[in-house]
Design a protein around this motif. Sequence first.
Motif, PDB file in Angstrom:
ATOM      1  N   TYR A  28     -33.230  22.806  -7.164  1.00 51.82           N
ATOM      2  CA  TYR A  28     -32.409  22.837  -8.372  1.00 51.82           C
ATOM      3  C   TYR A  28     -32.476  24.233  -8.966  1.00 51.82           C
ATOM      4  N   ALA A  29     -31.348  24.763  -9.415  1.00 54.79           N
ATOM      5  CA  ALA A  29     -31.307  26.093 -10.029  1.00 54.79           C
ATOM      6  C   ALA A  29     -30.583  26.003 -11.375  1.00 54.79           C
ATOM      7  N   LEU A  30     -31.149  26.669 -12.384  1.00 53.78           N
ATOM      8  CA  LEU A  30     -30.601  26.662 -13.739  1.00 53.78           C
ATOM      9  C   LEU A  30     -30.682  28.076 -14.294  1.00 53.78           C
ATOM     10  N   SER A  31     -29.553  28.595 -14.778  1.00 55.67           N
ATOM     11  CA  SER A  31     -29.559  29.965 -15.293  1.00 55.67           C
ATOM     12  C   SER A  31     -30.081  30.009 -16.724  1.00 55.67           C
ATOM     13  N   LEU A  32     -30.686  31.132 -17.044  1.00 55.78           N
ATOM     14  CA  LEU A  32     -31.180  31.414 -18.385  1.00 55.78           C
ATOM     15  C   LEU A  32     -30.620  32.768 -18.799  1.00 55.78           C
ATOM     16  N   PRO A  33     -30.023  32.927 -19.930  1.00 55.66           N
ATOM     17  CA  PRO A  33     -29.852  31.945 -20.981  1.00 55.66           C
ATOM     18  C   PRO A  33     -28.878  30.826 -20.579  1.00 55.66           C
ATOM     19  N   TYR A  34     -29.090  29.651 -21.181  1.00 57.24           N
ATOM     20  CA  TYR A  34     -28.236  28.508 -20.907  1.00 57.24           C
ATOM     21  C   TYR A  34     -26.786  28.845 -21.233  1.00 57.24           C
ATOM     22  N   GLY A  35     -25.887  28.283 -20.506  1.00 55.60           N
ATOM     23  CA  GLY A  35     -24.479  28.450 -20.808  1.00 55.60           C
ATOM     24  C   GLY A  35     -23.808  29.622 -20.117  1.00 55.60           C
ATOM     25  N   TRP A  36     -24.564  30.488 -19.475  1.00 59.75           N
ATOM     26  CA  TRP A  36     -23.943  31.614 -18.772  1.00 59.75           C
ATOM     27  C   TRP A  36     -23.341  31.174 -17.447  1.00 59.75           C
ATOM     28  N   THR A  37     -23.845  30.084 -16.876  1.00 62.53           N
ATOM     29  CA  THR A  37     -23.279  29.556 -15.632  1.00 62.53           C
ATOM     30  C   THR A  37     -23.085  28.054 -15.767  1.00 62.53           C
ATOM     31  N   ARG A  38     -22.241  27.528 -14.897  1.00 57.71           N
ATOM     32  CA  ARG A  38     -22.029  26.080 -14.863  1.00 57.71           C
ATOM     33  C   ARG A  38     -23.225  25.413 -14.194  1.00 57.71           C
ATOM     34  N   LYS A  39     -23.447  24.166 -14.540  1.00 59.25           N
ATOM     35  CA  LYS A  39     -24.549  23.406 -13.950  1.00 59.25           C
ATOM     36  C   LYS A  39     -24.261  23.175 -12.471  1.00 59.25           C
ATOM     37  N   SER A  40     -25.264  23.443 -11.644  1.00 61.97           N
ATOM     38  CA  SER A  40     -25.147  23.215 -10.202  1.00 61.97           C
ATOM     39  C   SER A  40     -25.938  21.969  -9.833  1.00 61.97           C
ATOM     40  N   PRO A  41     -25.446  21.200  -8.869  1.00 62.38           N
ATOM     41  CA  PRO A  41     -26.193  19.997  -8.472  1.00 62.38           C
ATOM     42  C   PRO A  41     -27.440  20.342  -7.668  1.00 62.38           C
ATOM     43  N   GLU A  42     -28.392  19.435  -7.660  1.00 68.70           N
ATOM     44  CA  GLU A  42     -29.586  19.575  -6.846  1.00 68.70           C
ATOM     45  C   GLU A  42     -29.150  19.457  -5.385  1.00 68.70           C
ATOM     46  N   VAL A  43     -29.700  20.324  -4.525  1.00 72.64           N
ATOM     47  CA  VAL A  43     -29.283  20.392  -3.129  1.00 72.64           C
ATOM     48  C   VAL A  43     -30.504  20.200  -2.225  1.00 72.64           C
ATOM     49  N   ALA A  44     -30.336  19.459  -1.140  1.00 70.73           N
ATOM     50  CA  ALA A  44     -31.417  19.263  -0.169  1.00 70.73           C
ATOM     51  C   ALA A  44     -31.442  20.421   0.824  1.00 70.73           C
ATOM     52  N   THR A  45     -32.641  20.814   1.248  1.00 74.51           N
ATOM     53  CA  THR A  45     -32.770  21.863   2.259  1.00 74.51           C
ATOM     54  C   THR A  45     -32.327  21.323   3.619  1.00 74.51           C
ATOM     55  N   ASP A  46     -31.801  22.224   4.448  1.00 73.75           N
ATOM     56  CA  ASP A  46     -31.351  21.844   5.778  1.00 73.75           C
ATOM     57  C   ASP A  46     -32.530  21.816   6.753  1.00 73.75           C
TER      58      ASP A  46
END
Length: 96
Positions: A28-46
Amino acid sequence: MLHSRASAVARYHVYDTRGFSIQGALVYALSLPYGWTRKSPEVATDSSGWATITISPTASMPLRPGALVIFVRARKSGDNLLSGVSTRRLVQVSIR
């Protein structure tokens, strides 16, 4: 001067303490500060331990040079989010 707000692709590699790639970890990846990017879904590793996440900026992201900090979490599927097997990192990328 024209500026674009193109999406970026971030790749994260998950491996154990022995250096073996982990398949099926949830990243899971989340940008800081909040709101600068859209929420990305949690992704499974290949099968090679890599997770690819698309990061899309919002209108709140400044168009001037600076930095974006990304909070990244990798965890074992099915485990408790707070007490299960996981790791967390802060990653900083330059905005040009």
